[in-house]
Design a protein around this motif. Sequence first.
Motif, PDB file in Angstrom:
ATOM      1  N   LEU A 511      52.269  27.867  43.801  1.00  0.00           N
ATOM      2  CA  LEU A 511      51.969  28.854  42.755  1.00  0.00           C
ATOM      3  C   LEU A 511      51.618  30.207  43.371  1.00  0.00           C
ATOM      4  O   LEU A 511      52.162  31.248  42.968  1.00  0.00           O
ATOM      5  CB  LEU A 511      50.799  28.377  41.876  1.00  0.00           C
ATOM      6  N   LEU A 512      50.731  30.165  44.370  1.00  0.00           N
ATOM      7  CA  LEU A 512      50.308  31.425  45.005  1.00  0.00           C
ATOM      8  C   LEU A 512      51.479  32.141  45.661  1.00  0.00           C
ATOM      9  O   LEU A 512      51.647  33.359  45.518  1.00  0.00           O
ATOM     10  CB  LEU A 512      49.240  31.142  46.071  1.00  0.00           C
ATOM     11  N   CYS A 513      52.291  31.381  46.385  1.00  0.00           N
ATOM     12  CA  CYS A 513      53.406  31.985  47.121  1.00  0.00           C
ATOM     13  C   CYS A 513      54.462  32.544  46.177  1.00  0.00           C
ATOM     14  O   CYS A 513      54.917  33.676  46.344  1.00  0.00           O
ATOM     15  CB  CYS A 513      54.011  30.956  48.080  1.00  0.00           C
ATOM     16  N   SER A 514      54.840  31.757  45.168  1.00  0.00           N
ATOM     17  CA  SER A 514      55.899  32.236  44.266  1.00  0.00           C
ATOM     18  C   SER A 514      55.406  33.399  43.407  1.00  0.00           C
ATOM     19  O   SER A 514      56.207  34.226  42.962  1.00  0.00           O
ATOM     20  CB  SER A 514      56.444  31.090  43.412  1.00  0.00           C
ATOM     21  N   ALA A 515      54.117  33.468  43.174  1.00  0.00           N
ATOM     22  CA  ALA A 515      53.584  34.617  42.426  1.00  0.00           C
ATOM     23  C   ALA A 515      53.533  35.866  43.294  1.00  0.00           C
ATOM     24  O   ALA A 515      53.919  36.954  42.864  1.00  0.00           O
ATOM     25  CB  ALA A 515      52.189  34.302  41.883  1.00  0.00           C
ATOM     26  N   THR A 516      53.084  35.723  44.555  1.00  0.00           N
ATOM     27  CA  THR A 516      52.790  36.904  45.372  1.00  0.00           C
ATOM     28  C   THR A 516      53.830  37.178  46.458  1.00  0.00           C
ATOM     29  O   THR A 516      53.857  38.274  47.028  1.00  0.00           O
ATOM     30  CB  THR A 516      51.432  36.740  46.088  1.00  0.00           C
ATOM     31  N   GLY A 517      54.617  36.160  46.808  1.00  0.00           N
ATOM     32  CA  GLY A 517      55.604  36.340  47.866  1.00  0.00           C
ATOM     33  C   GLY A 517      55.049  36.137  49.277  1.00  0.00           C
ATOM     34  O   GLY A 517      55.791  36.303  50.242  1.00  0.00           O
ATOM     35  N   HIS A 518      53.799  35.778  49.410  1.00  0.00           N
ATOM     36  CA  HIS A 518      53.216  35.543  50.733  1.00  0.00           C
ATOM     37  C   HIS A 518      53.441  34.091  51.144  1.00  0.00           C
ATOM     38  O   HIS A 518      52.778  33.183  50.650  1.00  0.00           O
ATOM     39  CB  HIS A 518      51.722  35.886  50.721  1.00  0.00           C
ATOM     40  N   ARG A 519      54.348  33.907  52.105  1.00  0.00           N
ATOM     41  CA  ARG A 519      54.767  32.549  52.448  1.00  0.00           C
ATOM     42  C   ARG A 519      53.679  31.752  53.161  1.00  0.00           C
ATOM     43  O   ARG A 519      53.674  30.520  53.118  1.00  0.00           O
ATOM     44  CB  ARG A 519      56.045  32.575  53.290  1.00  0.00           C
ATOM     45  N   GLU A 520      52.758  32.459  53.829  1.00  0.00           N
ATOM     46  CA  GLU A 520      51.707  31.718  54.533  1.00  0.00           C
ATOM     47  C   GLU A 520      50.824  30.929  53.562  1.00  0.00           C
ATOM     48  O   GLU A 520      50.195  29.951  53.965  1.00  0.00           O
ATOM     49  CB  GLU A 520      50.847  32.650  55.410  1.00  0.00           C
ATOM     50  N   PHE A 521      50.826  31.336  52.306  1.00  0.00           N
ATOM     51  CA  PHE A 521      49.986  30.629  51.334  1.00  0.00           C
ATOM     52  C   PHE A 521      50.484  29.199  51.086  1.00  0.00           C
ATOM     53  O   PHE A 521      49.775  28.381  50.502  1.00  0.00           O
ATOM     54  CB  PHE A 521      49.932  31.382  49.991  1.00  0.00           C
ATOM     55  N   LEU A 522      51.737  28.944  51.530  1.00  0.00           N
ATOM     56  CA  LEU A 522      52.294  27.594  51.359  1.00  0.00           C
ATOM     57  C   LEU A 522      51.681  26.590  52.330  1.00  0.00           C
ATOM     58  O   LEU A 522      51.793  25.379  52.129  1.00  0.00           O
ATOM     59  CB  LEU A 522      53.818  27.618  51.582  1.00  0.00           C
ATOM     60  N   ASP A 523      51.037  27.092  53.358  1.00  0.00           N
ATOM     61  CA  ASP A 523      50.552  26.231  54.443  1.00  0.00           C
ATOM     62  C   ASP A 523      49.124  25.761  54.157  1.00  0.00           C
ATOM     63  O   ASP A 523      48.181  26.567  54.174  1.00  0.00           O
ATOM     64  CB  ASP A 523      50.594  27.049  55.753  1.00  0.00           C
ATOM     65  N   PRO A 524      48.927  24.460  53.942  1.00  0.00           N
ATOM     66  CA  PRO A 524      47.579  23.939  53.654  1.00  0.00           C
ATOM     67  C   PRO A 524      46.580  24.255  54.765  1.00  0.00           C
ATOM     68  O   PRO A 524      45.390  24.505  54.471  1.00  0.00           O
ATOM     69  CB  PRO A 524      47.799  22.429  53.537  1.00  0.00           C
ATOM     70  N   GLU A 525      47.053  24.266  56.029  1.00  0.00           N
ATOM     71  CA  GLU A 525      46.126  24.579  57.125  1.00  0.00           C
ATOM     72  C   GLU A 525      45.611  26.015  56.999  1.00  0.00           C
ATOM     73  O   GLU A 525      44.449  26.294  57.256  1.00  0.00           O
ATOM     74  CB  GLU A 525      46.838  24.408  58.489  1.00  0.00           C
ATOM     75  N   PHE A 526      46.532  26.901  56.618  1.00  0.00           N
ATOM     76  CA  PHE A 526      46.151  28.293  56.399  1.00  0.00           C
ATOM     77  C   PHE A 526      45.080  28.392  55.313  1.00  0.00           C
ATOM     78  O   PHE A 526      44.054  29.056  55.466  1.00  0.00           O
ATOM     79  CB  PHE A 526      47.393  29.111  56.018  1.00  0.00           C
ATOM     80  N   LEU A 527      45.314  27.683  54.222  1.00  0.00           N
ATOM     81  CA  LEU A 527      44.366  27.738  53.106  1.00  0.00           C
ATOM     82  C   LEU A 527      43.000  27.199  53.515  1.00  0.00           C
ATOM     83  O   LEU A 527      41.955  27.763  53.163  1.00  0.00           O
ATOM     84  CB  LEU A 527      44.904  26.942  51.909  1.00  0.00           C
TER      85      LEU A 527
END
Lengths: 613, 613
Positions: A511-527
């Motif tokens: 949801l975060l990535c497709s809304a904002t375009g920030h691909r790093e948000f797809l990574d659970p470790e990043f979150l």
Amino acid sequence: MKGYRNRVLRVDLTARSFSEESLDPTLIHDFVGGGGFGAKLLYDELPPGVDPLGEDSALVFVAGPLAGTSAQSFGRWKVFFKSPLTGGFFKSSGGGFFASELKFAGFDAIIVKGKADRPVYLWVHDGSYEFRDASYLWGLDCDDTHTLIREDLHDPKVRLACIGPAGELGVKYAGIFSDRRTAGRGGGGTVMGSKNLKAIALRGKEKIPLAEPERFREAVREQVRRYRNDPNFERFSLRGTQNAEFTNVLGIFPTRNFREGVLPGYENIDSSAFDKIRVRNTACHNCMLHCGSLTKINKGNYRGSWSEGPEYETIWAFTGPLLCSDIGLTVVADKMCDDLGLDTISTGDAIGFAYELYEKGILTKEDTGGLELTYGNDAPVLTLIKQIAYRQGIGELLAEGTREASQRIGKGSDQYAMHVKGLDIPAYDPRGAKAHGLSMMTASLGADHGYGYAGQEIFGVPYKGKSIDRFAIEGKGELTKWNQDNRAIWNLGIMCAFASRYFDHELFGRLLCSATGHREFLDPEFLLLVGERVINLERMFNCREGFDRKDDVYPSRFLEDPLPEGPSKGQVFEADVLLEDYYRVRGWDPETGIPTKEKLAELGLEYTLEPGK
Amino acid sequence: MKGYRNRVLRVDLTARSFSEESLDPTLIHDFVGGGGFGAKLLYDELPPGVDPLGEDSALVFVAGPLAGTSAQSFGRWKVFFKSPLTGGFFKSSGGGFFASELKFAGFDAIIVKGKADRPVYLWVHDGSYEFRDASYLWGLDCDDTHTLIREDLHDPKVRLACIGPAGELGVKYAGIFSDRRTAGRGGGGTVMGSKNLKAIALRGKEKIPLAEPERFREAVREQVRRYRNDPNFERFSLRGTQNAEFTNVLGIFPTRNFREGVLPGYENIDSSAFDKIRVRNTACHNCMLHCGSLTKINKGNYRGSWSEGPEYETIWAFTGPLLCSDIGLTVVADKMCDDLGLDTISTGDAIGFAYELYEKGILTKEDTGGLELTYGNDAPVLTLIKQIAYRQGIGELLAEGTREASQRIGKGSDQYAMHVKGLDIPAYDPRGAKAHGLSMMTASLGADHGYGYAGQEIFGVPYKGKSIDRFAIEGKGELTKWNQDNRAIWNLGIMCAFASRYFDHELFGRLLCSATGHREFLDPEFLLLVGERVINLERMFNCREGFDRKDDVYPSRFLEDPLPEGPSKGQVFEADVLLEDYYRVRGWDPETGIPTKEKLAELGLEYTLEPGK
């Protein structure tokens, strides 16, 4: 820039000026949005040692990157401030439509500093903003304030965050109210009142552009499927948190000012009792859960009363602490607190504190102006609520919160002041839920139940595939860290706590990535790293204010007096061992409770160790 | 059909059914619209002798043919019913947006009969209609009722007419409330409550088609020009009726339950006092006058109170009768009556009556539950208002209105019950304004100041080019007939009383004709005949109920006791000679006060003499 509006509105009430800022790309990368933005903005905004009610203090209102989109249950907003109750970092969260409207009006956040020379409200609409006179609104309750501002602006669809008389008069636990949804805790309304800011009014028509609309829609469809496939969805959707029995059956429903954990007569306020007085359900913007309830009392002493709510915490606040179980009182007290602008939890705690002091003879009938504060007697409660809101009679003292009130009263009353860091304890006895208790003891906010809610102990949610023994000590440091960091992750989107059961980091990231375009948000470790970063930044805010291990402390009652009856009988809270385990897992110094340099470096927070930062 | 919607909605609450009717062309010709329609519909609808609070009684809500158009000051609505206070014909008028919304929703009128088996509200929208549950709204005040119904219907722009607790509990002078604009007098809210009807909610988007749009626009332009060219427009527009001094300087501001005509301390409540507490002006739909005022009290005992209003009558109701002059009390009492659903005039009269009985020893401290009802003491007033609304304590008695209360009390208290036909007297002492007093004495409604307002006596408006001596007796029959008939003409369009100063029959006829296409409306003689017809039909409604000359009577105080002080000192009301002059001019039988057969034939009202009609 998608998802975000890329605009932060900065308001200086002293200078009566506005300015706008874009979002710093570093801010987005390091803190994603919502609760992350708020923590960082507040940390940067406030000089150490600032008076929470002084001109230099700030209020930071934030909407998340998913607010105003079709994603479900992201309609909440947060307000960040230094708490007049704790003297530390605070964030408080409200529902309704304010967050979405802030996005529609063109902003991700509003930072308010300074102090107006006379009452004003802020009118933000379609990217524009102005100050408007609020002299005539001063003294009005929250409900009337909503009505009159909408009339003033000739638009009944304006959304508001406002304060009531309690916030104006400096009651230390005054909340901020939006359509009867409340950012109640910590005194945000008190800060707002100190600035002569009666309300922020919003209206906008701008849609939220999405980075990848089709992927976003697919993620929302997945979310909706999960809601629909949950066999408990209907039940939760109907009742929300109106089920006080869920802690009572665990023996951790704090009763008689946290002396006991089981309320006699709890069946008068359990879920089936609320089923009988529920009028209809209500919802925040774009939320299928519609967990809110309109309630109406048709018999008994409080006949004719209605409210939106009460929620679990409020049901407790006007029953357990006072040994009462009149459902009517919970409804009328809820509405009264909403109108007068009070946090219901701290109000209930303050009243429960007074009841215990009265029992112990520390407060007398002379002190209470004739009110008989005997357990089980609900007759004085509405009077006490009014006295607190208007700082009259014994309310002048209780308006300071239990910590400060106990310091003024002396006579050993501090042992009956049930708070952590000055924040009054909510409706969970920590003795019967160790991780939940540990989170409330260590949270930067003070005793906040949402900071790292231990659903594993309260609802039996599995952790790493296993069920958790709520009385066990072992592993509770790790569990608490997980719960806190994880909650900090959901807060990046300002996701409703009740929706988290339908989420994993993968779907949230989509949801975060497709809304904002920030691909790093797809990574659970990043979150997870961002979540931990937020928790540590909040901790460092407090350390900058002089907080350390001495502040991660409970009233002695929990440590020394075993729960006397019920399913948690015999339990105490093993504070030291739990705390040391937690510090170890956190990478915080075991002596001071301050995050180590290594931990801060790992999280990119070295700057919090620099002088003046 | 232009101007009109040509639809009357008929509601049977007992059968829970609806039906629709078109407008009868005879009805349009004979009664034009608005107040004419209402009078005729009520006359036809009610069987003689019907219990006003019984199942067979009716409420007739009416919007005028100009409501919802661009013509200014036609946003008022009227409700017709048999009054539980007088037992006779009644019409009460409210402002705001209800009338326009009724037209937009597709109807000219709603006739409600029967009694619902449990509380309901009526939802009329875009030509559709339904009953909705109002159980949860029962007991709620008018403000909350507005809020919750709008939430229930998910539309903040819904317009309402509703009742408060007073209407539910059968207080005989409960009003009907729409956005703090009130059809207050006569007990319309009582009738509504007796039917278990909490509210009527309206919403519609249909525009009002006009017969001759260009001519209509030209007539509106002429109207607007007249408003703008009036040198007093700004002043009136700002202050509305918040100028209590205009009667005080004539010595007819009723004081101490109508014993005197000058209020000591009136400067505390005069127009300049209200200038200081006015927040902003408010308006009904399409009205440049925006004579309404939002007021806020910032000091004194009633600090923090606000209201929309009070208007002149309410300012008086909580000052003169009680010998008080606290502007704060007028504001808070106004709001309290609006919320609880009470007519402020009858409430003030009831309280003033109680004060006089207390002074005379007819009511004692035991009767009042300890309240000290001594002139000048405002402390008990808010308690009394609540007791009246909820029929508690002495309020049980006062809720019946002064006439009925005096009959229950006995002990000669009837001489202190200041009413005509059971309707409590408003803020004009008839002794110092004979035509105004004569109109209140003869009005079918009882003591209503709007039925034939004598602007000639109160404001010095010329009549036939001449100024009128307010103390004179000669010619007052004719003047009163003119004032009543003329007011009945404006009521055909339900024109606001305050707009009449800008109108003559010619301009009014042009608006009516160009809106509806009925050319006879252009003829002033035609309009005068209709006005007189309406007055006589209302009179015959009452005659059918047994009213006659004996009911055109004032309390003996006005006839026997000269005003003791002030600019009207020495005046009594010469009831007999004024009444006989009036009957003569009216063509009513001097012995009985019943319209003669000849008069009725002249007006096309012979059918009112037929049995069963």
